[in-house]
Design a protein around this motif. Structure first.
Motif, short mmCIF file in Angstrom:
data_model
loop_
_atom_site.label_atom_id
_atom_site.label_comp_id
_atom_site.label_asym_id
_atom_site.label_seq_id
_atom_site.Cartn_x
_atom_site.Cartn_y
_atom_site.Cartn_z
N LEU A 101 2.67 31.65 65.26
CA LEU A 101 1.32 31.15 65.58
C LEU A 101 1.17 29.67 65.25
O LEU A 101 0.54 28.91 66.00
CB LEU A 101 0.26 31.96 64.83
CG LEU A 101 0.08 33.42 65.23
CD1 LEU A 101 -0.98 34.09 64.37
CD2 LEU A 101 -0.29 33.53 66.72
N ILE A 102 1.77 29.25 64.13
CA ILE A 102 1.69 27.82 63.76
C ILE A 102 2.34 26.98 64.86
O ILE A 102 1.78 25.98 65.32
CB ILE A 102 2.39 27.57 62.41
CG1 ILE A 102 1.67 28.30 61.27
CG2 ILE A 102 2.47 26.08 62.11
CD1 ILE A 102 2.43 28.33 59.94
N ALA A 103 3.52 27.43 65.31
CA ALA A 103 4.23 26.67 66.36
C ALA A 103 3.40 26.63 67.65
O ALA A 103 3.30 25.58 68.30
CB ALA A 103 5.60 27.31 66.62
N VAL A 110 -4.45 22.71 69.08
CA VAL A 110 -5.73 23.26 68.60
C VAL A 110 -5.61 23.62 67.13
O VAL A 110 -4.52 23.64 66.55
CB VAL A 110 -6.14 24.51 69.41
CG1 VAL A 110 -6.43 24.15 70.85
CG2 VAL A 110 -5.09 25.61 69.32
N THR A 111 -6.76 23.92 66.54
CA THR A 111 -6.81 24.28 65.12
C THR A 111 -6.41 25.73 64.90
O THR A 111 -6.83 26.62 65.65
CB THR A 111 -8.24 24.05 64.59
OG1 THR A 111 -8.44 22.64 64.47
CG2 THR A 111 -8.45 24.70 63.22
N PHE A 271 -13.47 24.93 58.12
CA PHE A 271 -13.07 25.18 59.51
C PHE A 271 -13.70 24.13 60.44
O PHE A 271 -13.03 23.61 61.34
CB PHE A 271 -13.49 26.60 59.92
CG PHE A 271 -13.02 27.00 61.29
CD1 PHE A 271 -11.67 27.05 61.60
CD2 PHE A 271 -13.93 27.34 62.28
CE1 PHE A 271 -11.23 27.43 62.87
CE2 PHE A 271 -13.51 27.72 63.55
CZ PHE A 271 -12.15 27.75 63.85
N VAL A 272 -14.96 23.82 60.20
CA VAL A 272 -15.63 22.80 61.04
C VAL A 272 -14.88 21.47 60.92
O VAL A 272 -14.61 20.79 61.94
CB VAL A 272 -17.11 22.66 60.63
CG1 VAL A 272 -17.75 21.42 61.27
CG2 VAL A 272 -17.90 23.92 61.00
N ASP A 273 -14.49 21.10 59.71
CA ASP A 273 -13.73 19.85 59.52
C ASP A 273 -12.39 19.91 60.23
O ASP A 273 -11.96 18.95 60.88
CB ASP A 273 -13.51 19.57 58.03
CG ASP A 273 -14.81 19.17 57.34
OD1 ASP A 273 -15.79 18.85 58.04
OD2 ASP A 273 -14.84 19.19 56.09
N LEU A 274 -11.70 21.04 60.09
CA LEU A 274 -10.37 21.17 60.73
C LEU A 274 -10.48 21.05 62.24
O LEU A 274 -9.67 20.37 62.87
CB LEU A 274 -9.75 22.53 60.38
CG LEU A 274 -9.25 22.71 58.94
CD1 LEU A 274 -8.90 24.18 58.70
CD2 LEU A 274 -8.03 21.83 58.66
N ARG A 278 -8.71 18.72 64.97
CA ARG A 278 -7.71 19.58 65.63
C ARG A 278 -6.51 19.81 64.70
O ARG A 278 -5.34 19.78 65.12
CB ARG A 278 -7.24 18.96 66.97
CG ARG A 278 -8.37 18.93 67.98
CD ARG A 278 -7.94 18.48 69.36
NE ARG A 278 -9.01 18.82 70.31
CZ ARG A 278 -8.93 19.80 71.19
NH1 ARG A 278 -7.85 20.52 71.31
NH2 ARG A 278 -9.96 20.07 71.98
N ALA A 279 -6.80 20.09 63.44
CA ALA A 279 -5.75 20.22 62.42
C ALA A 279 -5.41 21.68 62.16
O ALA A 279 -6.20 22.58 62.46
CB ALA A 279 -6.23 19.56 61.13
N ILE A 280 -4.23 21.87 61.56
CA ILE A 280 -3.76 23.21 61.24
C ILE A 280 -3.74 23.34 59.72
O ILE A 280 -3.25 22.45 59.02
CB ILE A 280 -2.33 23.43 61.82
CG1 ILE A 280 -2.41 23.44 63.35
CG2 ILE A 280 -1.70 24.72 61.29
CD1 ILE A 280 -1.06 23.45 64.04
N ASP A 281 -4.26 24.44 59.20
CA ASP A 281 -4.21 24.72 57.76
C ASP A 281 -3.78 26.17 57.60
O ASP A 281 -4.61 27.09 57.65
CB ASP A 281 -5.58 24.48 57.12
CG ASP A 281 -5.58 24.81 55.62
OD1 ASP A 281 -4.53 25.25 55.10
OD2 ASP A 281 -6.65 24.64 54.99
N VAL A 282 -2.49 26.36 57.47
CA VAL A 282 -1.95 27.71 57.31
C VAL A 282 -0.91 27.68 56.19
O VAL A 282 0.19 27.16 56.36
CB VAL A 282 -1.27 28.23 58.61
CG1 VAL A 282 -0.74 29.65 58.40
CG2 VAL A 282 -2.24 28.19 59.77
#
Ligand code: NAP
Length: 307
Positions: A101-103, A110-111, A271-274, A278-282
């Motif tokens: 999913l990260i890839a 997208v985030t 989540f709103v900030d991410l 368009r950032a990923i945080d996983v």
């Protein structure tokens, strides 16, 4: 820009936490729900995610609140449709799914957010800062609760991929991997699996920090009476106790902080900030510890359990 969100899986956590948290967060509105059995108030309703994505729903982001076994397929579908995705915990049923999913989120631009709600418990940040100034000597985790009270009518939790007692236990591991400033590894585990279930009801896990401090964790779903969600940390300069799932902090026995649970509103602000970036945080660290406990653990059959 206000994010127009669609939520999938209108179960316990969606109703208890997501709906009220979205309602009080600036920058995100719930405009759609996909549910097999229920209807959201004041939003467009769809029978499933496919219908939500195919229809003219206008959603920019999808919030996935189903059990982990079905999360990967849904997340893939949403990412392929170009939507930002908020994953309830655990972010998947396997580590390889989450890596995929990260890839995909990277390719789609997208985030993707793997929410670990316990990391937002009130005292976790202060605990992390206190530990950062010290040398950890030992950590002891006790996460003991009554499954009949917290998970009634949830057959998926006892099935393969449902995590069993690691469903709450992963919350402890998410705090552990947030507050300890070095890698944690699993040394051994005993997993007690009722003979009529696929997933454990109890687990004892031996872990260590990279520099050798022992960590023991006891997860048990058979606790009646007072419930226990404690992490005790011994250091070279005092002791810390995080209790109530990270909402109460004691240093050397003295209470420092006891605050109400505001975890989900904090996650939605994140989540709103991410999405804005368009950032990923996983972070897969908690999930990898669970996977390692299942990999190296002894699976011990125990008494049948009836919900
Ligand atoms: P739940 O009450 O069983 O709700 C899950 C919902 O997912 C169901 O109501 C159903 O909604 C949908 N769903 C889609 N496919 C499903 C399937 N194959 N089997 C069952 N449900 C399916 O569970 P929950 O407690 O909300 O937990 C959902 C997720 O949130 C889990 O990953 C859990 O770890 C996490 N979580 C739960 C809590 C908690 O306190 N309960 C806290 C934090 C995180 P529709 O009928 O609308 O389709």
């Amino acid at each position: 820009m206000t994010i127009r969100a669609g939520l999938v899986g209108l179960g316990k956590i969606a109703r208890d936490q997501h709906l009220p948290a979205i309602a009080k967060t600036d920058g995100i509105d719930l405009i759609a729900v996909a549910s097999r059995n229920a209807r959201g108030d004041g939003v467009d309703n769809y029978p499933d995610l496919g219908a939500m994505l195919a229809g003219d729903s206008g959603v920019d982001a999808v919030i996935l609140c189903q059990p982990p076994q079905v999360r990967y397929a849904a997340a893939r579908q949403a990412l392929l449709a170009g939507k930002h995705v908020f994953l309830e915990k655990p972010p998947g049923a396997t580590v390889s799914e989450v890596d995929a999913l990260i890839a995909l989120a990277r390719r789609q631009g997208v985030t993707l957010y793997a929410s670990w709600h316990s990391r937002y418990a009130a005292a976790v940040a202060q605990a992390k800062a206190w530990i950062a100034q010290r040398k950890v000597e030992r950590i002891s985790i006790q996460w003991r609760e009554d499954v009949r009270h917290w998970h009634p009518g949830q057959p998926w939790i006892w099935e393969a991929g449902g995590f069993g007692v690691f469903d709450p236990g992963i919350n402890a591991l998410s705090i552990l991997t947030e507050i300890v400033p070095e890698p944690v590894t699993v040394l051994s585990a005993n997993l007690e699996v009722p003979v009529n279930k696929d997933a454990p009801i109890g687990a004892a896990i031996a872990m260590a920090t990279a520099s050798g401090a022992p960590i023991d964790a006891l997860f048990d779903w058979r606790q009646t009476g007072p419930q226990t969600w404690d992490i005790a940390v011994e250091t070279d300069n005092g002791s810390l106790l995080l209790s109530e799932g990270g909402n109460t902090l004691r240093l050397d026995g003295e209470i420092q902080m006891k605050a109400p649970d505001e975890e989900y509103p904090a996650m939605y602000r994140r989540f709103v900030d991410l999405v804005g970036d368009r950032a990923i945080d996983v972070d897969t660290a908690p999930l990898r510890l669970v996977a390692d406990a299942f990999l190296c653990g002894r699976h011990c059959p125990t008494t049948a359990f009836e919900d």
